[in-house]
Design a protein around this motif. Structure first.
Motif, PDB file in Angstrom:
ATOM      1  N   MET A   1       0.845  -1.182   0.000  1.00 42.33           N
ATOM      2  CA  MET A   1       0.000   0.000   0.000  1.00 42.33           C
ATOM      3  C   MET A   1       0.886   1.240   0.000  1.00 42.33           C
ATOM      4  N   PRO A   2       0.362   2.338  -0.497  1.00 43.54           N
ATOM      5  CA  PRO A   2       1.208   3.521  -0.677  1.00 43.54           C
ATOM      6  C   PRO A   2       1.488   4.297   0.608  1.00 43.54           C
ATOM      7  N   SER A   3       2.631   4.948   0.583  1.00 41.56           N
ATOM      8  CA  SER A   3       2.996   5.978   1.554  1.00 41.56           C
ATOM      9  C   SER A   3       3.799   6.993   0.742  1.00 41.56           C
ATOM     10  N   TYR A   4       4.170   8.117   1.343  1.00 43.03           N
ATOM     11  CA  TYR A   4       4.819   9.150   0.547  1.00 43.03           C
ATOM     12  C   TYR A   4       5.830   9.912   1.396  1.00 43.03           C
ATOM     13  N   VAL A   5       7.034  10.082   0.844  1.00 41.92           N
ATOM     14  CA  VAL A   5       8.068  10.908   1.454  1.00 41.92           C
ATOM     15  C   VAL A   5       8.370  12.028   0.462  1.00 41.92           C
ATOM     16  N   ASN A   6       8.142  13.263   0.870  1.00 44.14           N
ATOM     17  CA  ASN A   6       8.254  14.421  -0.007  1.00 44.14           C
ATOM     18  C   ASN A   6       9.706  14.829  -0.232  1.00 44.14           C
ATOM     19  N   VAL A   7       9.896  15.678  -1.233  1.00 46.66           N
ATOM     20  CA  VAL A   7      11.207  16.183  -1.608  1.00 46.66           C
ATOM     21  C   VAL A   7      11.854  16.881  -0.422  1.00 46.66           C
ATOM     22  N   GLY A   8      13.112  16.584  -0.181  1.00 47.15           N
ATOM     23  CA  GLY A   8      13.876  17.246   0.872  1.00 47.15           C
ATOM     24  C   GLY A   8      13.728  16.637   2.247  1.00 47.15           C
ATOM     25  N   ALA A   9      12.811  15.702   2.410  1.00 51.41           N
ATOM     26  CA  ALA A   9      12.657  15.051   3.717  1.00 51.41           C
ATOM     27  C   ALA A   9      13.810  14.070   3.920  1.00 51.41           C
ATOM     28  N   TYR A  10      14.147  13.837   5.176  1.00 47.90           N
ATOM     29  CA  TYR A  10      15.167  12.839   5.510  1.00 47.90           C
ATOM     30  C   TYR A  10      14.513  11.776   6.383  1.00 47.90           C
ATOM     31  N   VAL A  11      14.704  10.519   6.004  1.00 46.01           N
ATOM     32  CA  VAL A  11      14.211   9.391   6.780  1.00 46.01           C
ATOM     33  C   VAL A  11      15.405   8.490   7.060  1.00 46.01           C
ATOM     34  N   GLY A  12      15.704   8.280   8.342  1.00 45.48           N
ATOM     35  CA  GLY A  12      16.882   7.531   8.747  1.00 45.48           C
ATOM     36  C   GLY A  12      16.784   6.025   8.497  1.00 45.48           C
ATOM     37  N   ARG A  14      16.522   2.072   8.835  1.00 48.79           N
ATOM     38  CA  ARG A  14      15.651   1.123   9.527  1.00 48.79           C
ATOM     39  C   ARG A  14      14.346   1.747  10.021  1.00 48.79           C
ATOM     40  N   THR A  15      14.014   2.911   9.504  1.00 51.53           N
ATOM     41  CA  THR A  15      12.731   3.532   9.843  1.00 51.53           C
ATOM     42  C   THR A  15      11.647   2.930   8.976  1.00 51.53           C
ATOM     43  N   MET A  16      10.500   2.634   9.601  1.00 51.75           N
ATOM     44  CA  MET A  16       9.370   2.064   8.873  1.00 51.75           C
ATOM     45  C   MET A  16       8.317   3.133   8.639  1.00 51.75           C
ATOM     46  N   VAL A  17       7.935   3.287   7.380  1.00 45.18           N
ATOM     47  CA  VAL A  17       6.889   4.218   6.986  1.00 45.18           C
ATOM     48  C   VAL A  17       5.721   3.353   6.526  1.00 45.18           C
ATOM     49  N   ASP A  18       4.705   3.252   7.352  1.00 48.52           N
ATOM     50  CA  ASP A  18       3.588   2.332   7.135  1.00 48.52           C
ATOM     51  C   ASP A  18       2.596   2.883   6.102  1.00 48.52           C
ATOM     52  N   THR A  19       1.563   2.100   5.837  1.00 50.00           N
ATOM     53  CA  THR A  19       0.553   2.415   4.840  1.00 50.00           C
ATOM     54  C   THR A  19      -0.082   3.782   5.080  1.00 50.00           C
ATOM     55  N   TRP A  20      -0.195   4.558   4.033  1.00 52.25           N
ATOM     56  CA  TRP A  20      -0.836   5.866   4.010  1.00 52.25           C
ATOM     57  C   TRP A  20      -0.134   6.917   4.855  1.00 52.25           C
ATOM     58  N   ALA A  21       1.049   6.627   5.357  1.00 52.33           N
ATOM     59  CA  ALA A  21       1.812   7.645   6.093  1.00 52.33           C
ATOM     60  C   ALA A  21       2.453   8.599   5.091  1.00 52.33           C
ATOM     61  N   THR A  22       2.545   9.869   5.477  1.00 52.30           N
ATOM     62  CA  THR A  22       3.186  10.865   4.627  1.00 52.30           C
ATOM     63  C   THR A  22       4.218  11.640   5.439  1.00 52.30           C
ATOM     64  N   VAL A  23       5.329  11.948   4.790  1.00 50.74           N
ATOM     65  CA  VAL A  23       6.403  12.726   5.407  1.00 50.74           C
ATOM     66  C   VAL A  23       6.603  13.959   4.538  1.00 50.74           C
ATOM     67  N   GLY A  24       6.360  15.121   5.110  1.00 46.25           N
ATOM     68  CA  GLY A  24       6.407  16.370   4.357  1.00 46.25           C
ATOM     69  C   GLY A  24       7.815  16.845   4.060  1.00 46.25           C
ATOM     70  N   SER A  25       7.892  17.834   3.186  1.00 48.91           N
ATOM     71  CA  SER A  25       9.164  18.399   2.743  1.00 48.91           C
ATOM     72  C   SER A  25      10.001  18.875   3.926  1.00 48.91           C
ATOM     73  N   CYS A  26      11.251  18.514   3.907  1.00 47.53           N
ATOM     74  CA  CYS A  26      12.263  18.924   4.889  1.00 47.53           C
ATOM     75  C   CYS A  26      12.056  18.366   6.297  1.00 47.53           C
ATOM     76  N   ALA A  27      11.081  17.501   6.512  1.00 47.68           N
ATOM     77  CA  ALA A  27      10.944  16.850   7.817  1.00 47.68           C
ATOM     78  C   ALA A  27      12.178  15.984   8.047  1.00 47.68           C
ATOM     79  N   GLN A  28      12.558  15.854   9.297  1.00 46.03           N
ATOM     80  CA  GLN A  28      13.748  15.076   9.662  1.00 46.03           C
ATOM     81  C   GLN A  28      13.315  13.925  10.563  1.00 46.03           C
ATOM     82  N   ILE A  29      13.372  12.703  10.039  1.00 44.61           N
ATOM     83  CA  ILE A  29      12.950  11.510  10.759  1.00 44.61           C
ATOM     84  C   ILE A  29      14.192  10.686  11.058  1.00 44.61           C
ATOM     85  N   GLY A  30      14.422  10.357  12.309  1.00 50.03           N
ATOM     86  CA  GLY A  30      15.623   9.631  12.713  1.00 50.03           C
ATOM     87  C   GLY A  30      15.622   8.162  12.320  1.00 50.03           C
TER      88      GLY A  30
END
Length: 158
Positions: A1-12, A14-30
């Motif tokens: 199922m889809p999820s979305y990480v926007n331009v400029g976001a950082y996701v560290g 072993r991070t799990m981005v589950d179904t329908w989760a979204t990460v906005g531009s320039c967000a910093q996820i460890g």
């Protein structure tokens, strides 16, 4: 199922981005973070010139949480399902003899649930949403999120 990480976001790692989760531009996820189903992490475009959202290593963000407007989630913090935190949201630690208030910040290792407080307006007193710190992460909390570790250790993509 889809999820979305926007331009400029950082996701560290072993991070799990589950179904329908979204990460906005320039967000910093460890690293080692779990963003559960339907989580919305805001970017700096919503609203314009906002500070980036920061989610530190090992945090667990429960289903349908919203974290926006430069909110900061500390290391290994746990947000229960449906918690909304903005840069100006009250986050109230209710574990001691008297409440301790933060604005848009969840301290490390905190366990947080949705709550409300009474605020006076010219038209009367009304309940306003907030986040309540009800404890610190401990071994029993880790057991509830241990599936994440098993998936990571066995290189299972989700």
């Amino acid at each position: 199922m889809p999820s979305y990480v926007n331009v400029g976001a950082y996701v560290g790692e072993r991070t799990m981005v589950d179904t329908w989760a979204t990460v906005g531009s320039c967000a910093q996820i460890g690293s080692d973070v779990h963003l559960s189903g339907g989580v919305g992490i805001g970017g700096v475009l919503e609203p314009p010139q906002a500070a980036p959202v920061i989610v530190e290593n090992g945090a667990f963000i429960g289903s349908r949480c919203i974290v926006v407007e430069g909110a900061h989630i500390g290391e290994r913090a746990v947000l229960g399902a449906g918690v909304t935190i903005t840069g100006s949201s009250k986050v109230i630690d209710i574990t001691g003899d008297s409440p301790v208030e933060y604005k848009g910040l969840v301290p490390a290792h905190s366990v947080v649930i949705p709550g409300s407080y009474t605020k006076e307006f010219p038209a009367g007193a009304y309940q306003v949403p907030c986040a309540l710190i009800i404890g610190k992460r401990k071994a029993s909390t880790d057991l509830k999120t241990s599936l994440n570790d098993a998936l990571r250790e066995n290189n299972v993509s989700v």
